[in-house]
Motif scaffolding. Structure first.
Motif, PDB file in Angstrom:
ATOM      1  N   THR A   9      41.290  67.713  80.045  1.00 27.43           N
ATOM      2  CA  THR A   9      40.025  67.756  79.293  1.00 27.43           C
ATOM      3  C   THR A   9      38.764  68.230  80.443  1.00 27.43           C
ATOM      4  OG1 THR A   9      40.708  65.903  78.287  1.00 27.43           O
ATOM      5  CG2 THR A   9      38.504  65.896  78.289  1.00 27.43           C
ATOM      6  N   ALA A  10      38.075  69.030  79.741  1.00 28.41           N
ATOM      7  CA  ALA A  10      36.958  69.540  80.406  1.00 28.41           C
ATOM      8  C   ALA A  10      35.754  69.428  79.594  1.00 28.41           C
ATOM      9  CB  ALA A  10      37.324  71.113  80.556  1.00 28.41           C
ATOM     10  N   ARG A  11      34.502  69.028  80.125  1.00 30.14           N
ATOM     11  CA  ARG A  11      33.293  68.865  79.654  1.00 30.14           C
ATOM     12  C   ARG A  11      32.299  70.141  80.085  1.00 30.14           C
ATOM     13  NH1 ARG A  11      33.053  64.223  76.622  1.00 30.14           N
ATOM     14  NH2 ARG A  11      34.303  62.502  77.321  1.00 30.14           N
ATOM     15  N   VAL A  12      31.635  70.660  78.880  1.00 30.31           N
ATOM     16  CA  VAL A  12      30.856  71.704  79.228  1.00 30.31           C
ATOM     17  C   VAL A  12      29.708  71.298  78.605  1.00 30.31           C
ATOM     18  CG1 VAL A  12      30.669  74.254  78.933  1.00 30.31           C
ATOM     19  CG2 VAL A  12      32.959  73.274  79.235  1.00 30.31           C
ATOM     20  N   ALA A  13      28.501  71.810  79.297  1.00 31.93           N
ATOM     21  CA  ALA A  13      27.152  71.726  78.541  1.00 31.93           C
ATOM     22  C   ALA A  13      27.134  72.405  77.179  1.00 31.93           C
ATOM     23  CB  ALA A  13      25.925  72.209  79.360  1.00 31.93           C
ATOM     24  N   ASN A  14      26.547  71.869  76.335  1.00 28.99           N
ATOM     25  CA  ASN A  14      26.380  72.324  74.965  1.00 28.99           C
ATOM     26  C   ASN A  14      25.907  73.696  75.081  1.00 28.99           C
ATOM     27  OD1 ASN A  14      27.802  70.315  73.687  1.00 28.99           O
ATOM     28  ND2 ASN A  14      26.183  69.393  72.782  1.00 28.99           N
ATOM     29  N   ASP A  15      24.950  74.032  75.803  1.00 32.00           N
ATOM     30  CA  ASP A  15      24.131  75.280  75.839  1.00 32.00           C
ATOM     31  C   ASP A  15      24.778  76.306  76.693  1.00 32.00           C
ATOM     32  OD1 ASP A  15      23.444  73.991  78.067  1.00 32.00           O
ATOM     33  OD2 ASP A  15      21.397  74.547  77.968  1.00 32.00           O
ATOM     34  N   ARG A  16      25.919  76.076  77.205  1.00 31.07           N
ATOM     35  CA  ARG A  16      26.656  77.081  77.990  1.00 31.07           C
ATOM     36  C   ARG A  16      27.598  77.803  77.105  1.00 31.07           C
ATOM     37  NH1 ARG A  16      30.967  75.953  82.494  1.00 31.07           N
ATOM     38  NH2 ARG A  16      31.316  78.000  83.349  1.00 31.07           N
ATOM     39  N   GLY A  17      27.327  79.206  77.050  1.00 30.90           N
ATOM     40  CA  GLY A  17      28.151  80.232  76.596  1.00 30.90           C
ATOM     41  C   GLY A  17      29.750  80.270  77.242  1.00 30.90           C
ATOM     42  N   VAL A  18      30.516  79.827  76.247  1.00 28.34           N
ATOM     43  CA  VAL A  18      31.969  79.734  76.711  1.00 28.34           C
ATOM     44  C   VAL A  18      32.956  80.321  75.769  1.00 28.34           C
ATOM     45  CG1 VAL A  18      31.812  77.857  78.022  1.00 28.34           C
ATOM     46  CG2 VAL A  18      32.122  77.423  75.651  1.00 28.34           C
ATOM     47  N   PHE A  19      32.397  80.465  74.448  1.00 30.12           N
ATOM     48  CA  PHE A  19      33.322  81.076  73.304  1.00 30.12           C
ATOM     49  C   PHE A  19      33.129  82.426  73.075  1.00 30.12           C
ATOM     50  CE2 PHE A  19      32.259  76.839  71.677  1.00 30.12           C
ATOM     51  CZ  PHE A  19      33.291  76.208  72.119  1.00 30.12           C
ATOM     52  N   MET A  20      34.030  83.243  72.996  1.00 32.71           N
ATOM     53  CA  MET A  20      33.858  84.809  72.795  1.00 32.71           C
ATOM     54  C   MET A  20      33.603  84.760  71.220  1.00 32.71           C
ATOM     55  SD  MET A  20      36.608  86.482  75.195  1.00 32.71           S
ATOM     56  CE  MET A  20      36.349  88.087  74.648  1.00 32.71           C
ATOM     57  N   PRO A  50      28.236  88.997  82.886  1.00 36.37           N
ATOM     58  CA  PRO A  50      27.929  90.015  83.648  1.00 36.37           C
ATOM     59  C   PRO A  50      28.319  91.494  83.179  1.00 36.37           C
ATOM     60  CG  PRO A  50      29.006  88.411  84.932  1.00 36.37           C
ATOM     61  CD  PRO A  50      29.237  87.899  83.270  1.00 36.37           C
ATOM     62  N   LYS A  51      29.541  91.299  82.374  1.00 34.52           N
ATOM     63  CA  LYS A  51      29.933  92.871  81.507  1.00 34.52           C
ATOM     64  C   LYS A  51      29.490  93.038  80.342  1.00 34.52           C
ATOM     65  CE  LYS A  51      34.237  93.172  84.029  1.00 34.52           C
ATOM     66  NZ  LYS A  51      35.628  93.404  84.255  1.00 34.52           N
ATOM     67  N   GLY A  52      28.550  91.982  79.909  1.00 32.02           N
ATOM     68  CA  GLY A  52      27.977  92.316  78.262  1.00 32.02           C
ATOM     69  C   GLY A  52      28.753  91.691  77.204  1.00 32.02           C
ATOM     70  N   THR A  53      29.607  90.895  77.549  1.00 30.35           N
ATOM     71  CA  THR A  53      30.576  90.187  76.506  1.00 30.35           C
ATOM     72  C   THR A  53      29.526  88.885  75.923  1.00 30.35           C
ATOM     73  OG1 THR A  53      32.492  90.612  77.248  1.00 30.35           O
ATOM     74  CG2 THR A  53      32.534  89.154  75.715  1.00 30.35           C
ATOM     75  N   ARG A  54      29.395  88.865  74.501  1.00 31.17           N
ATOM     76  CA  ARG A  54      28.969  87.822  74.043  1.00 31.17           C
ATOM     77  C   ARG A  54      29.565  86.663  74.276  1.00 31.17           C
ATOM     78  NH1 ARG A  54      28.646  92.195  70.184  1.00 31.17           N
ATOM     79  NH2 ARG A  54      26.699  92.712  69.304  1.00 31.17           N
ATOM     80  N   LEU A  55      28.885  85.599  74.498  1.00 31.47           N
ATOM     81  CA  LEU A  55      29.336  84.308  74.798  1.00 31.47           C
ATOM     82  C   LEU A  55      28.469  83.039  74.123  1.00 31.47           C
ATOM     83  CD1 LEU A  55      29.959  84.476  78.749  1.00 31.47           C
ATOM     84  CD2 LEU A  55      31.802  84.586  76.872  1.00 31.47           C
ATOM     85  N   TYR A  56      29.376  82.513  73.288  1.00 30.56           N
ATOM     86  CA  TYR A  56      28.536  81.575  72.173  1.00 30.56           C
ATOM     87  C   TYR A  56      28.690  80.156  72.873  1.00 30.56           C
ATOM     88  CZ  TYR A  56      28.313  85.461  69.132  1.00 30.56           C
ATOM     89  OH  TYR A  56      27.521  86.477  68.323  1.00 30.56           O
ATOM     90  N   SER A  57      27.792  79.271  72.911  1.00 34.22           N
ATOM     91  CA  SER A  57      27.849  78.025  73.193  1.00 34.22           C
ATOM     92  C   SER A  57      28.200  77.306  72.129  1.00 34.22           C
ATOM     93  CB  SER A  57      26.540  77.355  73.853  1.00 34.22           C
ATOM     94  OG  SER A  57      25.332  77.512  72.857  1.00 34.22           O
TER      95      SER A  57
END
Length: 146
Positions: A9-20, A50-57
């Protein structure tokens, strides 16, 4: 032999981009091209790797779901959705200003009460004072000879 499953289980901030984009589209139940269109219109701003891939939070996914709700269930067009978001942002800014003004007013009220207390405590003690020798023409006491 039975294999053991390990659950992480990992907790990630709601505004951090983690989903492609493909994962975010699936979570929001949309086509990835729709997400690209929303980004082009300025309705959503995903982070970039860094490579320009969109990351959604998670916040982005929630916003996408909200856009979908407004367009499908409420019958709004995208211009209406943009206007709703603009008004919500303006309302949020104004609420922040009102809260700051209320805090300032409360601190000023406290200061006024403190100054009023000081004024009441020194009111009866104020007496006019003239230092000796401050007259424009010094008065000399001269004895007359008779």
């Amino acid at each position: 032999m039975a294999s053991r499953r390990t659950r992480i289980t990992a907790r990630v901030a709601n505004d951090r981009g983690v989903f492609m984009i493909s994962v975010a589209a699936e979570l929001a139940d949309m086509h990835p091209q729709t997400l690209r269109m929303y980004e082009a219109r300025g309705l959503i701003e995903p982070k970039r790797s860094p490579k320009g891939t969109r990351l959604y939070s998670q916040d982005d996914v929630d916003r996408l779901r909200r856009i979908q709700e407004m367009t499908t269930e409420l019958g709004m067009n995208l211009a209406g959705v943009e206007r709703v978001f603009e008004l919500e942002a303006k309302l949020s800014r104004l609420q922040g200003k009102v809260e700051a003004l209320e805090r300032r007013a409360a601190s000023l009220q406290e200061e006024i009460a403190r100054l009023e207390e000081v004024r009441r405590s020194v009111r009866a003690e104020i007496v006019r004072y003239e230092a000796p020798g401050t007259a424009l023409i010094p008065i000399r006491h001269v004895r007359r000879r008779s």
